[in-house]
Scaffold this motif. Sequence first.
Motif, PDB file in Angstrom:
ATOM      1  N   LEU A 163      -3.148   7.566   9.477  1.00 40.50           N
ATOM      2  CA  LEU A 163      -3.463   6.344   9.606  1.00 40.50           C
ATOM      3  C   LEU A 163      -3.615   5.939   8.332  1.00 40.50           C
ATOM      4  CD1 LEU A 163      -4.634   7.593  12.286  1.00 40.50           C
ATOM      5  CD2 LEU A 163      -5.947   5.527  12.713  1.00 40.50           C
ATOM      6  N   ALA A 164      -2.444   5.168   7.724  1.00 42.02           N
ATOM      7  CA  ALA A 164      -2.722   4.804   6.580  1.00 42.02           C
ATOM      8  C   ALA A 164      -3.181   3.627   6.413  1.00 42.02           C
ATOM      9  CB  ALA A 164      -1.126   4.873   5.932  1.00 42.02           C
ATOM     10  N   GLU A 165      -4.156   3.329   5.085  1.00 36.85           N
ATOM     11  CA  GLU A 165      -5.063   2.132   5.247  1.00 36.85           C
ATOM     12  C   GLU A 165      -4.535   1.011   4.093  1.00 36.85           C
ATOM     13  OE1 GLU A 165      -8.953   1.635   6.660  1.00 36.85           O
ATOM     14  OE2 GLU A 165      -9.556   2.028   4.592  1.00 36.85           O
ATOM     15  N   ILE A 166      -4.511  -0.090   4.436  1.00 35.70           N
ATOM     16  CA  ILE A 166      -4.040  -1.203   3.261  1.00 35.70           C
ATOM     17  C   ILE A 166      -5.451  -1.940   2.892  1.00 35.70           C
ATOM     18  CG2 ILE A 166      -2.785  -3.338   2.880  1.00 35.70           C
ATOM     19  CD1 ILE A 166      -0.709  -2.309   4.952  1.00 35.70           C
ATOM     20  N   ALA A 208      -5.311  -3.397  -8.316  1.00 33.50           N
ATOM     21  CA  ALA A 208      -5.014  -4.708  -8.938  1.00 33.50           C
ATOM     22  C   ALA A 208      -3.731  -5.398  -8.534  1.00 33.50           C
ATOM     23  CB  ALA A 208      -4.964  -4.281 -10.396  1.00 33.50           C
ATOM     24  N   ASN A 209      -2.567  -4.726  -8.788  1.00 29.82           N
ATOM     25  CA  ASN A 209      -1.449  -5.335  -7.996  1.00 29.82           C
ATOM     26  C   ASN A 209      -1.087  -5.049  -6.736  1.00 29.82           C
ATOM     27  OD1 ASN A 209       1.346  -6.495  -8.110  1.00 29.82           O
ATOM     28  ND2 ASN A 209       2.306  -4.555  -8.832  1.00 29.82           N
ATOM     29  N   PHE A 210      -2.138  -5.966  -5.739  1.00 27.32           N
ATOM     30  CA  PHE A 210      -1.989  -5.635  -4.476  1.00 27.32           C
ATOM     31  C   PHE A 210      -0.851  -6.435  -3.598  1.00 27.32           C
ATOM     32  CE2 PHE A 210      -4.034  -6.817  -0.266  1.00 27.32           C
ATOM     33  CZ  PHE A 210      -4.158  -5.732   0.104  1.00 27.32           C
ATOM     34  N   GLN A 211       0.024  -5.745  -3.022  1.00 26.65           N
ATOM     35  CA  GLN A 211       1.156  -6.170  -2.186  1.00 26.65           C
ATOM     36  C   GLN A 211       1.308  -5.453  -1.036  1.00 26.65           C
ATOM     37  OE1 GLN A 211       4.849  -6.593  -4.664  1.00 26.65           O
ATOM     38  NE2 GLN A 211       3.775  -5.662  -6.257  1.00 26.65           N
ATOM     39  N   PRO A 212       0.462  -6.236   0.146  1.00 23.82           N
ATOM     40  CA  PRO A 212       0.227  -5.515   1.343  1.00 23.82           C
ATOM     41  C   PRO A 212       1.625  -5.111   1.975  1.00 23.82           C
ATOM     42  CG  PRO A 212      -1.156  -7.652   1.122  1.00 23.82           C
ATOM     43  CD  PRO A 212      -0.298  -7.501  -0.135  1.00 23.82           C
ATOM     44  N   ILE A 213       2.569  -5.839   2.091  1.00 25.74           N
ATOM     45  CA  ILE A 213       3.788  -5.550   2.780  1.00 25.74           C
ATOM     46  C   ILE A 213       4.925  -4.192   2.007  1.00 25.74           C
ATOM     47  CG2 ILE A 213       6.156  -6.556   3.456  1.00 25.74           C
ATOM     48  CD1 ILE A 213       3.444  -7.310   5.005  1.00 25.74           C
ATOM     49  N   PHE A 267     -14.313  -6.663   0.857  1.00 28.48           N
ATOM     50  CA  PHE A 267     -13.551  -5.627   0.788  1.00 28.48           C
ATOM     51  C   PHE A 267     -12.199  -6.547   0.198  1.00 28.48           C
ATOM     52  CE2 PHE A 267     -15.701  -3.120   3.208  1.00 28.48           C
ATOM     53  CZ  PHE A 267     -15.711  -1.813   2.959  1.00 28.48           C
ATOM     54  N   GLN A 268     -12.224  -7.776   0.142  1.00 28.60           N
ATOM     55  CA  GLN A 268     -11.203  -8.738  -0.356  1.00 28.60           C
ATOM     56  C   GLN A 268      -9.883  -8.593   0.516  1.00 28.60           C
ATOM     57  OE1 GLN A 268     -10.246  -8.635  -4.556  1.00 28.60           O
ATOM     58  NE2 GLN A 268     -12.131  -7.896  -5.153  1.00 28.60           N
ATOM     59  N   GLY A 269     -10.111  -8.569   1.779  1.00 30.90           N
ATOM     60  CA  GLY A 269      -9.224  -8.516   2.785  1.00 30.90           C
ATOM     61  C   GLY A 269      -9.079  -9.959   3.521  1.00 30.90           C
ATOM     62  N   SER A 270      -8.435 -10.040   4.663  1.00 34.23           N
ATOM     63  CA  SER A 270      -8.021 -11.355   5.321  1.00 34.23           C
ATOM     64  C   SER A 270      -7.349 -11.062   6.425  1.00 34.23           C
ATOM     65  CB  SER A 270      -7.509 -12.289   4.460  1.00 34.23           C
ATOM     66  OG  SER A 270      -6.017 -11.833   4.272  1.00 34.23           O
ATOM     67  N   THR A 271      -7.841 -11.885   7.444  1.00 32.41           N
ATOM     68  CA  THR A 271      -6.917 -11.825   8.654  1.00 32.41           C
ATOM     69  C   THR A 271      -5.482 -12.196   8.588  1.00 32.41           C
ATOM     70  OG1 THR A 271      -7.534 -14.068   9.273  1.00 32.41           O
ATOM     71  CG2 THR A 271      -8.929 -12.536  10.109  1.00 32.41           C
ATOM     72  N   GLU A 272      -5.167 -12.710   7.450  1.00 35.96           N
ATOM     73  CA  GLU A 272      -3.659 -13.335   7.147  1.00 35.96           C
ATOM     74  C   GLU A 272      -3.048 -12.172   6.770  1.00 35.96           C
ATOM     75  OE1 GLU A 272      -6.401 -15.041   6.156  1.00 35.96           O
ATOM     76  OE2 GLU A 272      -6.076 -16.893   6.836  1.00 35.96           O
ATOM     77  N   ILE A 273      -3.698 -10.990   6.128  1.00 38.64           N
ATOM     78  CA  ILE A 273      -2.721  -9.695   5.739  1.00 38.64           C
ATOM     79  C   ILE A 273      -2.504  -9.015   7.047  1.00 38.64           C
ATOM     80  CG2 ILE A 273      -3.045  -7.614   4.514  1.00 38.64           C
ATOM     81  CD1 ILE A 273      -4.856  -9.081   2.602  1.00 38.64           C
ATOM     82  N   LEU A 274      -3.460  -8.945   8.293  1.00 39.34           N
ATOM     83  CA  LEU A 274      -3.284  -8.317   9.169  1.00 39.34           C
ATOM     84  C   LEU A 274      -2.105  -8.822  10.108  1.00 39.34           C
ATOM     85  CD1 LEU A 274      -5.809  -6.663  11.850  1.00 39.34           C
ATOM     86  CD2 LEU A 274      -3.932  -8.259  12.646  1.00 39.34           C
ATOM     87  N   ALA A 275      -1.873 -10.363   9.978  1.00 41.24           N
ATOM     88  CA  ALA A 275      -0.882 -10.981  10.855  1.00 41.24           C
ATOM     89  C   ALA A 275       0.328 -10.545  10.115  1.00 41.24           C
ATOM     90  CB  ALA A 275      -1.481 -12.467  10.824  1.00 41.24           C
ATOM     91  N   GLN A 276       0.513 -10.584   8.931  1.00 43.34           N
ATOM     92  CA  GLN A 276       1.553 -10.488   8.119  1.00 43.34           C
ATOM     93  C   GLN A 276       2.108  -9.016   8.380  1.00 43.34           C
ATOM     94  OE1 GLN A 276       0.487 -11.067   4.155  1.00 43.34           O
ATOM     95  NE2 GLN A 276       0.543 -13.140   4.239  1.00 43.34           N
ATOM     96  N   VAL A 277       1.314  -8.128   8.285  1.00 43.29           N
ATOM     97  CA  VAL A 277       1.589  -6.738   8.766  1.00 43.29           C
ATOM     98  C   VAL A 277       1.986  -6.539  10.028  1.00 43.29           C
ATOM     99  CG1 VAL A 277       0.562  -4.248   9.017  1.00 43.29           C
ATOM    100  CG2 VAL A 277       0.073  -5.567   7.037  1.00 43.29           C
ATOM    101  N   ARG A 278       1.481  -7.168  11.281  1.00 41.32           N
ATOM    102  CA  ARG A 278       1.854  -6.967  12.417  1.00 41.32           C
ATOM    103  C   ARG A 278       3.203  -7.815  12.653  1.00 41.32           C
ATOM    104  NH1 ARG A 278       0.805  -4.307  16.202  1.00 41.32           N
ATOM    105  NH2 ARG A 278       2.574  -3.709  15.269  1.00 41.32           N
ATOM    106  N   GLN A 279       3.391  -8.432  11.861  1.00 34.42           N
ATOM    107  CA  GLN A 279       5.158  -8.954  12.007  1.00 34.42           C
ATOM    108  C   GLN A 279       5.968  -8.386  11.534  1.00 34.42           C
ATOM    109  OE1 GLN A 279       6.073 -12.004  13.905  1.00 34.42           O
ATOM    110  NE2 GLN A 279       3.876 -11.869  14.429  1.00 34.42           N
ATOM    111  N   ALA A 280       5.469  -7.234  10.562  1.00 37.79           N
ATOM    112  CA  ALA A 280       6.404  -6.791   9.751  1.00 37.79           C
ATOM    113  C   ALA A 280       6.515  -5.097  10.155  1.00 37.79           C
ATOM    114  CB  ALA A 280       5.893  -6.635   8.092  1.00 37.79           C
TER     115      ALA A 280
END
Length: 247
Positions: free
Chosen positions: A36-39, A51-56, A79-92
């Motif tokens: 289970l690889a974590e973003i 620092a150069n955080f690129q979730p996708i 954690f400087q995360g967001s629900t937007e990141i999860l939504a982007q990951v889900r689509q990808a």
Amino acid sequence: MILDKIVQVKKEEIAALKKPNHPLQAKLAEPDLSLLAEIKKASPSKGLIKANFQPIKQLQAYQKAGAAAISVLTDQQFFQGSTEILAQVRQATNLPVLRKEFIIDAIQVYQSLFLGADVILLIAAILSQQQLEKLLSLSRELGLEAIVEVHTAAELARVMATEAKIIGINNRNLHDFTVTLQTTAELLNIIKNKGQRANYYIIAESGIKTKTDISYLKDLGVDGVLIGETLMRAPDPIKKVKELGIS
């Protein structure tokens, strides 16, 4: 009557909605150790991790490395995360997606469903027994899987009294933030001694950094490992997964 037919079709559609689209348990049931690889961009204890955080881009590397599932931190303040990141990951991705969040209320479970998460994290340490059982029941009703996280034998006993199927053993001490893989060994041994090992999928979390760590956890017989910081700090996550010898 046409109305009866419409209702029947709606019932079938709802039943389909309540089935996990990308079931984690199916991955954990496979013979190889599941990654289970974590973003995540940062953490309260380590500060900025990437620092150069690129979730996708990170997701794409994880997929190429053979990850079984993706964990996404959605907490913003710590954690400087967001629900937007999860939504982007889900689509990808078509991999199971875990929403890594501090869930304490039912509305967060509904939100996780609408964001596209397949799995939620429930942390025993921050939930009463009533809350834990309620949130587990709700997640099951909505077709979401749940990893129930424990840190101590007392928490494990509470979780084993529920209908949890996936147990995450966090090797981090919440009081002093020290980390030892011995926690996984000790708690897994409790489950085995109770003759209930076959009833659970076990995921080891935190402090997994080397091939030696992976070998140790494989020997213990865990079903999966959740790794975040080690992979996020690696210049080449694909190479790092190979170095760890997970597959």
